[in-house]
Design an enzyme around this catalytic site. Structure first.
Site, short mmCIF file in Angstrom:
data_model
loop_
_atom_site.label_atom_id
_atom_site.label_comp_id
_atom_site.label_asym_id
_atom_site.label_seq_id
_atom_site.Cartn_x
_atom_site.Cartn_y
_atom_site.Cartn_z
N GLY A 304 -4.69 -9.74 9.37
CA GLY A 304 -3.23 -9.72 9.21
C GLY A 304 -2.59 -8.51 9.86
O GLY A 304 -1.48 -8.59 10.40
N ARG A 305 -3.30 -7.38 9.84
CA ARG A 305 -2.74 -6.17 10.44
C ARG A 305 -2.63 -6.25 11.95
O ARG A 305 -1.92 -5.45 12.56
CB ARG A 305 -3.62 -4.96 10.08
CG ARG A 305 -3.52 -4.49 8.66
CD ARG A 305 -4.16 -3.12 8.49
NE ARG A 305 -4.04 -2.66 7.12
CZ ARG A 305 -5.03 -2.64 6.24
NH1 ARG A 305 -6.23 -3.06 6.61
NH2 ARG A 305 -4.85 -2.20 5.02
N PHE A 435 4.69 -0.29 6.53
CA PHE A 435 4.17 -1.48 5.84
C PHE A 435 2.78 -1.86 6.32
O PHE A 435 2.30 -1.38 7.33
CB PHE A 435 5.16 -2.64 5.90
CG PHE A 435 5.40 -3.31 7.23
CD1 PHE A 435 6.31 -4.34 7.30
CD2 PHE A 435 4.76 -2.92 8.40
CE1 PHE A 435 6.55 -4.99 8.49
CE2 PHE A 435 5.00 -3.56 9.60
CZ PHE A 435 5.90 -4.61 9.64
N GLU A 436 2.13 -2.70 5.50
CA GLU A 436 0.73 -3.08 5.68
C GLU A 436 -0.18 -1.86 5.72
O GLU A 436 -1.21 -1.84 6.39
CB GLU A 436 0.56 -3.96 6.92
CG GLU A 436 1.28 -5.29 6.79
CD GLU A 436 1.05 -6.22 7.96
OE1 GLU A 436 0.12 -5.96 8.73
OE2 GLU A 436 1.78 -7.22 8.07
N GLY A 437 0.21 -0.83 4.98
CA GLY A 437 -0.54 0.42 4.90
C GLY A 437 0.14 1.51 5.69
O GLY A 437 0.22 1.44 6.92
#
Length: 656
Positions: A304-305, A435-437
């Site tokens: 996803g990343r 976002f996403e970390g």
């Protein structure tokens, strides 16, 4: 060893909903990790001081049959974006028009990675990333819509963890365009999931769960039909239990959109604060089994990343195009500003990093498609490095363009200048480092995974609270491991003829190998000096991660450059991935979906969207600014500036 408790809660006035100790938070994070390394990882070996080029050389290539199908889709997507989508309208209205969403449904854009047997297009991660870069050339809101749906929304975890019954029930519906979302974050839950307060309590007959709680920053939440919701199932003795994942339908009673949220950038994003009050979730909607929610989320994010680095590569190409064209036509002190060394150096940096960003993004995507590597570290490094590099490149582009870069596209157009939305791109890019970390969490995650081998070898010897018997056994294992490993970080040969297959790039790769061994030694010395306290030495850990990220980018760039210089006859260039109207100035100012190329010639076919390579023998057009100093390998393939654009016909939308 490393907790992920680095949330940014300075603006949060509410007291924490769930009190969790540092040890408990660390235990939850460790329990959610993928503990097994069932496949090799190039980056993992790199952090251990081993340059295993066999994992990435020859450069992975996409499946030819898949690329033929992808070419048709990409051509249709480009035509739709060029003719039907206005990025400035989305920015003004803060909404993707329903007609645009319906058009994306007809194209199959909501099922790009869903297998064909479930009604999707069944295309690769590489094609998906290029499609997102294509969409971002018009509006980043479209990218967030599609990415939140199929990168981290219901389709990806359902493919990986769902039962066959769940797949048959939901994947065809999702492929047809039922929008999905992912609900994990809460008011007090950012990077520390141990503080989660949402609950899912089984009913007395065990046929369902009763879901209660509130979720924050749920992208697509305002328009989603389906969502993956994370909640705690009961633990022992009334204590908070493990976190599980559920497929929840928006139409069910008790599901509420509390607020639509607004942000600095991504003006068209459909992001919501969600509330769940006594929502009855059938037991068959439990995804992946009880207590596997966090592991599901982390595994899903491995691929996803990869949307973020793909979008960042597209942003770099577009920013570079804008800066070079401006530098070629803007005259100050009797010369185009690109002929002044200060600006030429900036353009060279942008060209080198843009090439490297695409090399990193495509390599990680191709490794994911090939399926023979564990890409958790590759994906995390690609997200970290590309998001930071794209921000730097956009900043440089604004600096080159000066006041025109800082001015909004609408204001520029109102006084007769080309409406180039650089300032919008900068606002949109800022979220990629959050976002996403966040970048800080990514560095902690990478450090933990990179040191996993050391923790397995020496953890029992150095960690506090280990019984004496286990500690003695740990000392024996550590001594045996390091007796072989550590001398190898000093004695390996890094001179000629190592990597001679790379030709003129071999020296660069030999330097990567020798520096990787230095990095491995430095990490080991930090572990010896600090022991368990190393987890709190985050400045030093982050420096190690940043060095590893640079080494990965260099290796990916060298392998990509080697493929490019050997694949094309000297003097030839591949097709440009930019729409011809975007460079020649024809047509509507909305038609710029092709990612800006490293060669600025008009596009000649749909497959042009998949490449930005330039052959080593290519020469710049006569409008090129002054020759830039020769940087590292990536700069050998610097882009050409191409024809000057019409003042009123530049691309209307940035690339993510």
């Amino acid at each position: 060893m490393f907790s992920s408790g680095m949330t940014h809660d300075a603006m949060n006035p509410k007291p924490p909903a769930t009190e969790v100790t540092e040890g408990q938070a660390r235990a939850v994070a460790e329990a959610s990790r993928e503990t097994a390394w069932s496949a090799p990882s190039f980056v993992r070996e790199l952090f251990l001081g081993t340059l295993d080029l066999g994992l990435i050389l020859p450069h992975p290539e996409p499946d030819p049959e898949e690329q033929r199908r992808a070419a048709v889709f990409m051509d249709e997507l480009e035509r739709f974006l060029r003719e039907q989508v206005d990025g400035e309208q989305i920015e003004r209205d803060a909404q993707v028009p329903p007609a645009v969403i319906d058009g994306l449904r007809r194209l199959g854009a909501f099922g790009i990675k869903i297998p064909r047997e479930y009604g999707g297009l069944g295309l690769s991660q590489l094609t998906y990333g290029h499609a997102m870069g294509l969409c971002s050339s018009v509006s980043n809101a479209i990218v967030t819509l599609l990415s939140a749906h199929q990168s981290i929304g219901v389709p990806q975890p359902l493919k990986l963890f769902g039962t066959e019954e769940q797949k048959k029930k939901y994947l065809p519906r999702l492929a047809r365009g039922a929008i999905s979302a992912f609900a994990l974050t809460e008011n007090d839950v950012g990077s520390d999931p141990a503080r989660m307060s949402a609950t899912a309590i089984p009913t007395a007959d065990g046929s369902a769960y009763i879901l209660n709680g509130e979720k924050l920053w749920c992208t697509n939440g305002t328009i989603a039909e389906l969502m993956v919701v994370m909640a705690r199932t009961p633990g022992r003795d009334g204590r908070p239990g493990p976190i599980s994942a559920f497929i929840v339908e928006r139409a069910w009673p008790g599901v509420e959109v509390a607020h639509r949220l607004e942000f600095m950038g991504l003006r068209g994003i459909e992001n919501a604060q969600m509330r769940f009050h006594d929502v009855r979730v059938p037991r068959e909607n439990l995804l992946g089994g009880e207590g596997r929610g966090l592991k599901l989320a982390l595994v899903t994010l491995n691929t996803g990343r990869l949307t973020v680095p793909a979008g960042c590569a597209a942003a770099g190409k577009w920013s570079l195009q804008v800066a070079r064209e401006f530098a070629a036509r803007r005259v100050q002190w009797g010369r185009p500003v690109g002929h002044h060394d200060a600006v030429a150096q900036m353009l060279a940096t942008m060209a080198a990093k843009t090439y490297a960003m695409e090399a990193v993004s495509d390599l990680a995507s191709l490794l994911a498609d090939r399926g023979r590597s564990d890409i958790r570290l590759e994906a995390a490094l690609a997200k970290l490095w590309n998001s930071e590099a794209a921000w730097e490149i956009c900043d440089l582009a604004i600096q080159v363009c000066g006041g025109r870069g800082y001015e909004t596209a609408r204001s520029l157009e109102s006084r007769g200048e080309a409406p180039v939305p650089l300032e919008r791109l900068m606002r949109d890019l800022r979220i990629n480092r959050i976002f996403e970390g966040t970048s800080q969490i990514m560095r902690l995650f990478i450090a933990r995974e990179a040191l996993d081998v050391h923790l397995r070898a020496a953890g029992d010897a150095v960690m506090p609270g280990v019984p004496a018997g286990r500690r003695f056994g740990g000392l024996v294992r550590a001594a045996a491991f390091y007796a072989l490993w550590y001398p190898g970080r000093w004695l390996s040969w890094s001179g000629w003829p190592q990597h001679a297959v790379l030709g003129p790039l071999a020296g660069h790769m030999r330097w990567v190998g020798s520096t990787a061994r230095r990095l491995a030694r430095a990490q080991f010395h930090l572990m010896v000096a600090n022991g368990p306290g190393l987890e709190r030495k985050q400045a030093q850990l982050f420096r190690c991660v940043d060095i590893g990220a640079e080494l990965f980018a260099m290796a990916a760039t060298c392998v990509r450059a080697h493929r490019d210089r050997t694949a094309l006859p000297r003097g030839d260039s591949p097709p440009s991935p930019i729409c011809s109207a975007a460079t020649a100035g024809g047509g509507s100012r909305r038609c710029s979906p092709r990612s800006a190329p490293t060669t600025m010639a008009p596009a000649t076919g749909p497959r042009a969207a998949c490449s930005t390579s330039v052959s080593p023998g290519s020469r710049a057009a006569s409008s090129r600014p002054a020759r830039s100093p020769r940087p590292r390998p990536a700069a050998r393939h610097a882009p050409r500036p191409g024809p000057e654009p019409s003042r009123a016909r530049l691309p209307a939308g940035p690339r993510l």
